[in-house]
Structure formats: structure tokens, C-alpha cells
Design an enzyme around this catalytic site. Sequence first.
Site, PDB file in Angstrom:
ATOM      1  N   HIS A 188      -3.892  -7.058   1.942  1.00 29.88           N
ATOM      2  CA  HIS A 188      -3.704  -6.746   3.042  1.00 29.88           C
ATOM      3  C   HIS A 188      -4.080  -5.696   3.767  1.00 29.88           C
ATOM      4  O   HIS A 188      -4.140  -5.224   4.975  1.00 29.88           O
ATOM      5  CB  HIS A 188      -2.158  -7.126   3.464  1.00 29.88           C
ATOM      6  CG  HIS A 188      -1.232  -6.160   3.424  1.00 29.88           C
ATOM      7  ND1 HIS A 188      -0.217  -6.197   2.209  1.00 29.88           N
ATOM      8  CD2 HIS A 188      -0.933  -4.766   3.885  1.00 29.88           C
ATOM      9  CE1 HIS A 188       0.615  -4.880   2.245  1.00 29.88           C
ATOM     10  NE2 HIS A 188       0.135  -4.357   3.187  1.00 29.88           N
ATOM     11  N   ASP A 194      -0.812 -10.014  -4.171  1.00 26.37           N
ATOM     12  CA  ASP A 194      -1.389  -8.808  -2.864  1.00 26.37           C
ATOM     13  C   ASP A 194      -2.011  -7.910  -3.728  1.00 26.37           C
ATOM     14  O   ASP A 194      -1.654  -6.434  -3.700  1.00 26.37           O
ATOM     15  CB  ASP A 194      -0.510  -8.348  -1.865  1.00 26.37           C
ATOM     16  CG  ASP A 194      -0.808  -7.931  -0.938  1.00 26.37           C
ATOM     17  OD1 ASP A 194      -2.062  -7.780  -0.340  1.00 26.37           O
ATOM     18  OD2 ASP A 194      -0.065  -7.671   0.104  1.00 26.37           O
ATOM     19  N   SER A 254       2.139   0.656   1.373  1.00 26.94           N
ATOM     20  CA  SER A 254       1.333  -0.504   0.757  1.00 26.94           C
ATOM     21  C   SER A 254       0.423   0.140  -0.202  1.00 26.94           C
ATOM     22  O   SER A 254      -0.378   0.740   0.185  1.00 26.94           O
ATOM     23  CB  SER A 254       0.923  -1.191   1.816  1.00 26.94           C
ATOM     24  OG  SER A 254       1.795  -2.215   2.495  1.00 26.94           O
TER      25      SER A 254
END
Length: 240
Positions: free
Chosen positions: A75, A113, A193
Site C-alpha cells: 500500500h 502487504d 507503514s
Amino acid sequence: MNKNVVIKSLATLTILTSVAGIGTTLVEEVQQTAKAENNVTKIKDTNIFPYTGVVAFNSATGFVVGKNTILTNKHVSKNYKVGDRITAHPNSDKSNGGIYSIKKIINYPGKEDVSVIKVEEHAIERGPKGFNFNDNVTPFKYAAGAKAGDRIKVIGYPHPYKNKYVLHESTGPVMSVEGSSIVYSAHTESGNSGSPVLNSNNELVGIHFASDVKNDDNRNAYGVYFTPEIKRFIAENIDK
């Protein structure tokens, strides 16, 4: 799953990319019974290990896994393209390990992810040890494993614009490890992230991707645990 993690009612998680990048959320059926820790330290010197293994995107974090190769989240990487830039372990406006162009992006084929990003070896802007990426960074090694109760640390760039790219380290216990999922009680924010999740020996356990939106003592954080399959994918895509 660890007994301290109880499946109960809908709680919202946030994908931890800075609002300067994307503002994505997802929903998970998790409620925590353990109190989250808030042990966060600002790093003063990013030119020593393990901080030399961390890189900054405009709105997120990544880390070095091999020659010219870094890891972040899918992402995160979906907002970047070949030719875009990353900065090796910046320390606000004081110093960094050089600025490098992205040359290839490879997403993990599974649901996890995880995204491999290869960078050009020669810097656009040199680091303290010259123009070579590999001279200015330190790749992480893998941990043998992790289990509930182990201590971990998450190193990254929360709210990079607001915090002026100051590197932060957050620590806490592992709550559970199940399959390719690891849950831990460490304080993380938007921008974390892609941060490495490390054990007390600074060895890689996984990669951070989300935390509970709620800002209270029961807030947990979530990462992809590095299974043999994920480690194999990473190894196969490290620059030769």
C-alpha cells in the site's frame, strides 16, 4: 491466537501511511485485553546500526534487506514508480545516507502487504560514505522466529512532515504470532507503514503495516510475520 487477543466486535485499523500519501483504512474483528505500551524514543544518530538499515519515503518507511534492495508495504509502493526517490536514514535536516532513485518494484504475490523495491546503486545526492547505496546502509538479518511475550521494536518515520523526518523507535511485547500475522503492543503512527519489526538483537521479525485507530491503552499494532515463503520471495528478488 494468543489468549490476550479476543475476537469480539468490529474495531477499525489504519494503514499507517502518512496523510501526505494515502488515507486508507481497513476493518478487523479484534479487541485487545492488554494495555499498549507507549515507549517511543527519538533517534539522535541515524548513522549507526540498526538505524542505517532504515529508509524514508515521502509518506512512509522502508528498510534494507540486501544489495540495492529495500522492503516496504504494497500500500506504500503503489503510490511510487520507477524514477521516484527514497532517502537513506535521514536525520531531519542534519544528515542522511544519500538519495536514490527507484529502478524496480516487485509486489509479493500473496495477500501479505509486502513489496520489494530496488534502487539505483549510485546516489542522486551522496551520503557520508560516498555515492554508493550499499556503502551508506546496513542490511538487516532475519531472526530465527518470534513468539508471544518477546520484546520487539518498530523503527520508522511517523508523521514525517510534522516530525521533520526524525526517526523514532517504539518498543513493546509481542501479543501473538499466527501464520504470517504478528500482533504487538507498540505505539505506531501514520508514516510507520513499512517499518522493520525487530527483536532485541535487531534481527528482522516482520514488517509493520497497521494499527488500531483508537488512541487508548488497548491499542495494538499489526505486521506481516516473515514466514519461510516470504523470506524466499525476498531472497529471490534481492539485486545480484
